[in-house]
Enzyme design. Sequence first.
Site, PDB file in Angstrom:
ATOM      1  N   GLU A 497      43.069  53.857  41.576  1.00 32.19           N
ATOM      2  CA  GLU A 497      44.673  53.583  41.072  1.00 32.19           C
ATOM      3  C   GLU A 497      45.064  54.576  39.985  1.00 32.19           C
ATOM      4  O   GLU A 497      44.397  54.749  39.019  1.00 32.19           O
ATOM      5  CB  GLU A 497      44.639  52.089  40.373  1.00 32.19           C
ATOM      6  CG  GLU A 497      44.206  51.155  40.985  1.00 32.19           C
ATOM      7  CD  GLU A 497      43.702  49.771  40.586  1.00 32.19           C
ATOM      8  OE1 GLU A 497      43.581  49.746  39.535  1.00 32.19           O
ATOM      9  OE2 GLU A 497      43.632  48.641  41.162  1.00 32.19           O
ATOM     10  N   ASP A 553      39.041  44.521  33.558  1.00 35.10           N
ATOM     11  CA  ASP A 553      39.557  43.261  33.983  1.00 35.10           C
ATOM     12  C   ASP A 553      39.525  42.795  35.362  1.00 35.10           C
ATOM     13  O   ASP A 553      39.421  41.882  35.955  1.00 35.10           O
ATOM     14  CB  ASP A 553      40.802  42.741  33.159  1.00 35.10           C
ATOM     15  CG  ASP A 553      40.859  42.965  31.881  1.00 35.10           C
ATOM     16  OD1 ASP A 553      40.913  42.116  31.104  1.00 35.10           O
ATOM     17  OD2 ASP A 553      40.845  44.234  31.575  1.00 35.10           O
ATOM     18  N   HIS A 595      43.875  42.205  30.357  1.00 30.98           N
ATOM     19  CA  HIS A 595      43.765  43.697  30.331  1.00 30.98           C
ATOM     20  C   HIS A 595      42.930  44.195  29.130  1.00 30.98           C
ATOM     21  O   HIS A 595      42.839  45.435  28.943  1.00 30.98           O
ATOM     22  CB  HIS A 595      44.957  44.409  30.308  1.00 30.98           C
ATOM     23  CG  HIS A 595      45.871  44.582  31.666  1.00 30.98           C
ATOM     24  ND1 HIS A 595      46.325  43.536  32.339  1.00 30.98           N
ATOM     25  CD2 HIS A 595      46.039  45.597  32.293  1.00 30.98           C
ATOM     26  CE1 HIS A 595      47.018  43.901  33.266  1.00 30.98           C
ATOM     27  NE2 HIS A 595      46.707  45.166  33.574  1.00 30.98           N
TER      28      HIS A 595
END
Length: 819
Positions: A497, A553, A595
Site C-alpha cells: 500500500e 492493525d 490504527h
Amino acid sequence: MTKRIRVDPEEARRAGVLDAPLVPLNAYQSDPAQEAAVYGRDGLTTMFSDMALIREFEEALDQVKRTGRYEGIACEYVGPAHLSIGQEAAAVGQSAALGVDDLIFGSHRSHGEVLAKSLSASRQLSAEALLAAMEDYRDGAVFKVVASLGGNDPVALAIDFALYGLLAEILGKDTGFNRGLGGSMHAFITPFGVMPNNAIVGGSAPIATGAALFKRINRRPGIVIANVGDSALGTGPVWEAMTLAAMDQYRTLWDPALGGNPPILFNFVNNFYGMGGQPEGETMGQGPIARAGLGINPDGMHAERVDGYNPLAVADAIRRKRAILEAGQGPVLLETIAYRISGHSTSDASAYRDAEELELWTAVDPLRTFGDYLIDNGHADRAELDEMRASAAERVVKIFEAAVSPALSPRAGPPTASIADVMFSTATAARCGDGEPDVLLPLGETRFAVTAAKHRFGLDDAGEPRSGRMAVTFAEALFEAMVHRFYEDPTMVGFGEENRDWGGAFGVYRGLTECLPYHRLFNTSISEAAIVGSGVGYAISGGRAVVELMYSDFIGRAGDEIFNQMAKWQAMSGGELAMPLVLRVSVGSKYGAQHSQDWSSMVAHVPGLRVFYPATPYDAKGMLALALIGTDPVVFFESQRLYPMVETLVPGGVPVDHYVVELGQPARRRTGDDLTLVTIGATLYRALEAAGELEERYGLSAEVIDARFLNPLDYTPILDSVRKTGRVVLAADAVERGSFLHTMATTIAGAAFDDLDAPVVVLGARNWIAPPADLEPEYFPQKEWIVDAIHERILPLPGHQTTTVQTDAEILRQRRTGV
C-alpha cells in the site's frame, strides 16, 4: 515523485454508458476431424487412459475410507479424502494444453489435477530430464521406492512416481511427495509444475497470482492456473487476487518489454455444491460464475464457461486463453463445470441432493461419454477401453501395496521431530536469482549517497543530540537495508500500500522510486490478503519479496495469508519450499482504535513465522538486512514512534556498509545489578527513563535488555541477567492480556525460579481498544507504570508516591471485569 497518469475532470465527468463483452457459455463445438488432427489417436486415447487412472485412484481411496481395504489390501487411513470423482475430464483436458513450465495451484479436491499435470509433464520431458527430476526430488526418497517396483521405461516410471508419491503423501508416509506433512489437501510436486494445493477455500488464488508475478517480473516462461472451487467466488482473497492481477499499471507504467499483465488464469471448477449448500440458486447470486469477470476489468477477464465433462472443450479453452495471457492481456476467468459425483468428503452421505439428480449426471459420466466418442470416431474399440481401465486398476493395486508397506513406506515421525526439522529453512541467500538487478541509477547516485553522508551516531562529541536532519534516522536505516538488497538481488521486489511515489508509509521508501523501475517497486490495490498471498506465491516460486501492510492493525485483513499460508508452506512441503518473504508492518500511535494496535503477540503465537521487532536505528538496518538474506518468512514490526529517531544507544552508530544482527539475540542496553527490565519495541526508551529514575532517586541499578526478537529468542542473556539481579519486569506495547510477555515470564520463572527474589512482573498496554491520541499515556506503558509496578509488586521504594495502580488486586479486578 508526482504521478504520471493525469486525472482529467472533463473525461471523468463525461456522460455515457458502459458496455460489457458477451460471456460465452459452453460454446465449444466438437469437430472430430480437427480434434484428430490436433491430438492424434494416441493423444486422444491417452486422455481416456489418464481419466481412467485418476478415477481408479480416487475410487480406491473411497473404498479405503469406507471399508479399510482396497482389492484385499488392508489400509488404515484416518485423514481426509475430498474426492473429485466425476471431474476427471476437467483435470485431464486442462493438463493436455499445458507445458512443463506452466504451473497449477489447486484446492483441497485436487488429486486429479496433481496426477493429470504430472502425467502430462512427464510425457513432455526428455527421458534424461525426466529421470533426473525424479532422482533429484527429495534426494531420490520417492523414486527409490518406485524404482524398486520394477520397470525401466522413464514415462512408465513417472506414472508410478506420480501415483505413489501422491498416495504416500495422503497416507502420511515419509516417502510421500512432502514427507507426509502436507497430506491429502496440500500435496504437490514442483518438478512437474504442480504447486501447493490449498485446504482453505480460494486460498490458491492470491498465491498463484504471486507466482504469475514472479514469471512476469523475472521474464520466465509459462502461465499459471489457480484452480479453485465454485464457492471460492464468495471469498474476499479471491476477489482481491483478481483485482491485483488486473491492475492497469502492468500495461500503463511497467516496461512494455515485460509483457503486460501477469499470466494468471483463475479457473473456477464449478461442481455446483459447497459442502451441502448450492452456490448457484442458494448461497450466491451471480448465476454463472463467468459473469463475475465483468466486474474486474473492461475485458470482463475474457470470461467463459466451459463444459468440464468434455476434456477437448477444456483443452481448447486453455489453449485459447493461453494466447491471451502470453500477450499480456490477462487475467482470465474460466468457469469449468464438472459435477461432483462423490460427496464433499467420504463422510458425506449426499443427503442434500436426490438420487434422480445423481442419475442424470452419472448418465453423462465423462468416462462413459468420452469413451463413446473414441469408439464412434474410430480411435478405440470397447475392448481397448476396458483394457485401459483394467491396466489402471492393476497399476493402482501395485502402488497401494507399496504405499501401505512399512518396509518400503515408513510413516513420517515422530511428528515433533520431523516437523521441527522443516519448520524453517534457516538458510541464507544473498541472491535468489542470477543476472543483474534492474535499476534506474547507479547506487552512488541514489538517495543512499545522501543518507550515507549523514552522521551515523545521534550524539555529538559533547553528548548533545543531533537532529534527524544531521544524523541517520530509524526510517533511513530501513531504507539503507532495502536499497542495498535491491541492488544485490535481481529477484527482489517490494509492493504493498502506497509503496511508490509517496515514498512508502512514513517515508521509509523515499528515494527508492527514483532508482527502481515499476516492476520492482509498485503500489497495489488496497487488498491486504492479496498483497501477502501474492508475496507467498512470489517467494515459493523462487524470488524474494518485501510486502507491506502499512499498519499492524491490517494484519486482520490478511489473517489467512499470514497464519495459514506464509507460516506453513515450508513445513507442509516437507522442507522442499523456501519462503524468502518479509512482511513489514508498522505499529501506530495517535490514530485511534483501528490504527494503533500492537499485534506482535498474535503473530508470535503462530508457528512457522520469524518475528523481528527492532527498537534502534542500528537494529532497524541490521535486522532488516538479516531478514533480507534469509529464506524464512519474517514479520517485521516497526514502531511509528521510532521512525524519526537517531541512534543514541549503540556506540559508533549505524554502519554505512551492509551488516546483520545475530538472529534471536537480545541486546543489553544498560548494565545493572539490582533489577532487570526486558522490553519489546518502543517501550525500551520508557524502560531506560525508568532505569534512570530508579538510580537517581532510589539508588537502584537496573539492567535494561531489548529483546529485539520474539521468535526465535535466545533466553540465555536474559536469564543470566535475572540470575544476577533476582528481579525482572517485562514491558511492551501489546495489550497485557495474552501478551507474548507472559510466554517470556513463564519461561523465565521456570528456568530461573530459584534465583528469583520476587514474582516476574508483566506490563502491557491496557486491555482496552486503543484510544484517541490524547489518551495514549493512559493506554501504553509509561515510565511511571514501570516504577510504580516495581514499588507495588517487587520492591518497596522508600518515599515513593504512586501515580498509577499496579497492584495484584488491580490485576485481578481487570480480569474480573474483562478490561
